[in-house]
Design an enzyme around this catalytic site. Structure first.
Site, PDB file in Angstrom:
ATOM      1  N   LYS A   1       0.757  -1.028  -0.020  1.00  0.00           N
ATOM      2  CA  LYS A   1       0.051  -0.080   0.176  1.00  0.00           C
ATOM      3  C   LYS A   1       0.785   1.212   0.188  1.00  0.00           C
ATOM      4  O   LYS A   1       0.655   2.200  -0.693  1.00  0.00           O
ATOM      5  CB  LYS A   1      -1.005   0.021   1.259  1.00  0.00           C
ATOM      6  CG  LYS A   1      -1.838  -0.965   1.038  1.00  0.00           C
ATOM      7  CD  LYS A   1      -2.618  -1.362   2.529  1.00  0.00           C
ATOM      8  CE  LYS A   1      -3.754  -2.311   2.166  1.00  0.00           C
ATOM      9  NZ  LYS A   1      -4.433  -2.837   3.427  1.00  0.00           N
TER      10      LYS A   1
ATOM     11  N   GLN B   1      -4.139  -1.218   9.722  1.00  0.00           N
ATOM     12  CA  GLN B   1      -4.038  -2.449   9.139  1.00  0.00           C
ATOM     13  C   GLN B   1      -4.708  -3.764  10.123  1.00  0.00           C
ATOM     14  O   GLN B   1      -4.211  -3.871  11.325  1.00  0.00           O
ATOM     15  CB  GLN B   1      -2.614  -3.057   8.762  1.00  0.00           C
ATOM     16  CG  GLN B   1      -2.449  -4.169   8.069  1.00  0.00           C
ATOM     17  CD  GLN B   1      -3.244  -4.473   6.652  1.00  0.00           C
ATOM     18  OE1 GLN B   1      -3.421  -3.310   5.776  1.00  0.00           O
ATOM     19  NE2 GLN B   1      -3.849  -5.435   6.261  1.00  0.00           N
TER      20      GLN B   1
ATOM     21  N   ASP C   1     -10.822   3.255   4.787  1.00  0.00           N
ATOM     22  CA  ASP C   1     -11.135   1.808   4.665  1.00  0.00           C
ATOM     23  C   ASP C   1     -12.429   1.481   4.554  1.00  0.00           C
ATOM     24  O   ASP C   1     -13.049   0.316   4.612  1.00  0.00           O
ATOM     25  CB  ASP C   1     -10.615   0.844   5.910  1.00  0.00           C
ATOM     26  CG  ASP C   1      -9.638  -0.054   5.350  1.00  0.00           C
ATOM     27  OD1 ASP C   1      -9.450  -0.162   4.143  1.00  0.00           O
ATOM     28  OD2 ASP C   1      -8.719  -0.708   6.152  1.00  0.00           O
TER      29      ASP C   1
END
Ligand code: NAP
Length: 309
Positions: A54, A98, A121
């Site tokens: 990412k 994450q 997200d």
């Protein structure tokens, strides 16, 4: 292979080309560069690899990146403080925590602490609520990327040479799925549930299956679109599928011999269904591209809200 392969690597590159132009325009207008902060807690090897990817893609698109690697022995309070700092930092437009987190940390409390305007997200309750209501801008990356792969399947059905001179978003109209049936297998907050909302938004008739569903092979055999997000290697057998099916395989499972496979039995499915995503090289690539898109959207929206103020 009789199925059309839905190439996530190709499509994510096209999306990234589009993002680059948007970043350049944004910078020319405002002198602002999108900033993405990624928090990695602990040493999970898969999470480390995802975070590295990412960060690499974000840099390649001209973003500023802020990588925070935190020990697995950190406390909930320390993580909350870090999130608050990032919420307050005007150079940061997107914050990604994450997952999964090491044991002992309360995932939901931490996700809820992220400023919803920076929730790239799409996992904050406000983002999820807006999605369920049929609005909102920041939506979960994997389902949004999966929708684009469904659009690609329909676009390829009407133009087999589409990938020559392809431009995103010009050549990828959002397909109206009126009259089509879609089966989502897996009901996670990350993938299955938001996927249902996105499919409903496009007027598909949606069934959501999970571990208590009894007649899965029959449901798989009757659907126009199948989205598998289970986390069990090759669980959906190729022979269950119909020739009309567009198959989006979200699963990423590592076998003992090191190979990565999806939730669908690709070796058989590819000769049965109409279109299918490979694993790797399908949904995973799109997830990263959509995270980048969300960061640009968050940045643009934050700047606009400042202009209004
Ligand atoms: N490609 C990507 O970018 C990406 C992104 C996210 C996740 N993934 C992968 O996608 C997979 C799913 O991830 P997730 O986070 O959604 O997983 P998850 O939270 O573990 O959810 C799995 C879902 O599958 C259902 N399920 C389990 N066994 C089943 C069975 N025998 N029949 C029908 N349904 C069954 C579960 O049902 P219950 O609710 O009844 O337990 C649950 O709803 C994993 O392989 C993950 O690595 C990939």
């Amino acid at each position: 292979v009789s199925a059309v392969l839905l190439d996530g690597r190709f499509l994510s590159q096209q999306v990234e080309t589009y993002i680059r132009t948007r970043v350049t325009d944004l910078h020319a207008r405002t002198k602002v560069t999108p900033g993405l902060a990624v928090i990695l807690v602990g040493e999970n090897p898969a999470s480390k690899a995802y975070v590295a990817k990412k960060s690499r893609v974000a840099k390649s698109l001209g973003f500023q990146t802020f990588d925070h690697t935190v020990s697995a022995t950190t406390t909930q309070e320390a993580l909350l403080e870090l999130i608050q700092q990032l919420n307050a930092d005007s150079k940061v437009h997107g914050i990604l925590l994450q997952l999964p987190l090491p044991p002992g940390l309360e995932q939901e409390v931490l996700l809820d602490a992220i400023d919803p305007r920076k929730d790239v997200d799409g996992l904050h309750p406000l983002s999820q609520g807006l999605l369920a209501r049929g609005s909102g801008v920041l939506r979960p990356c994997t389902p949004v990327g999966s929708m684009l792969l469904i659009d690609l399947a329909y676009a390829l059905q009407s133009n087999k040479n589409l990938t020559e001179d392809f431009q995103f978003p010009k050549n990828l109209p959002s397909v109206d799925l009126s009259g089509k049936t879609a089966l989502v297998v897996g009901r996670s907050v990350l993938v299955g549930k938001p996927m249902v909302h996105l499919l409903l938004e496009r007027n598909a008739t949606v069934t959501l299956a999970h571990s208590r569903t009894k007649n899965l092979p029959e449901l798989c055999g009757n659907t126009d679109i199948l989205v598998a997000a289970i986390g069990r290697p090759e669980f959906i057998q190729g022979k269950w599928l119909s020739p009309k099916a567009i198959v989006i395989d979200v699963g990423i499972n590592r076998l003992n011999d090191g190979r990565l496979v999806g939730d669908v039995e690709f070796s058989v499915a590819k000769d049965v269904c109409a279109a299918i995503t490979p694993v790797p090289g399908g949904v995973g690539q799109m997830t990263v591209a959509m995270l980048m898109m969300n960061t640009v959207l968050a940045c643009e929206k934050l700047l606009n809200s400042k202009e209004v103020l």
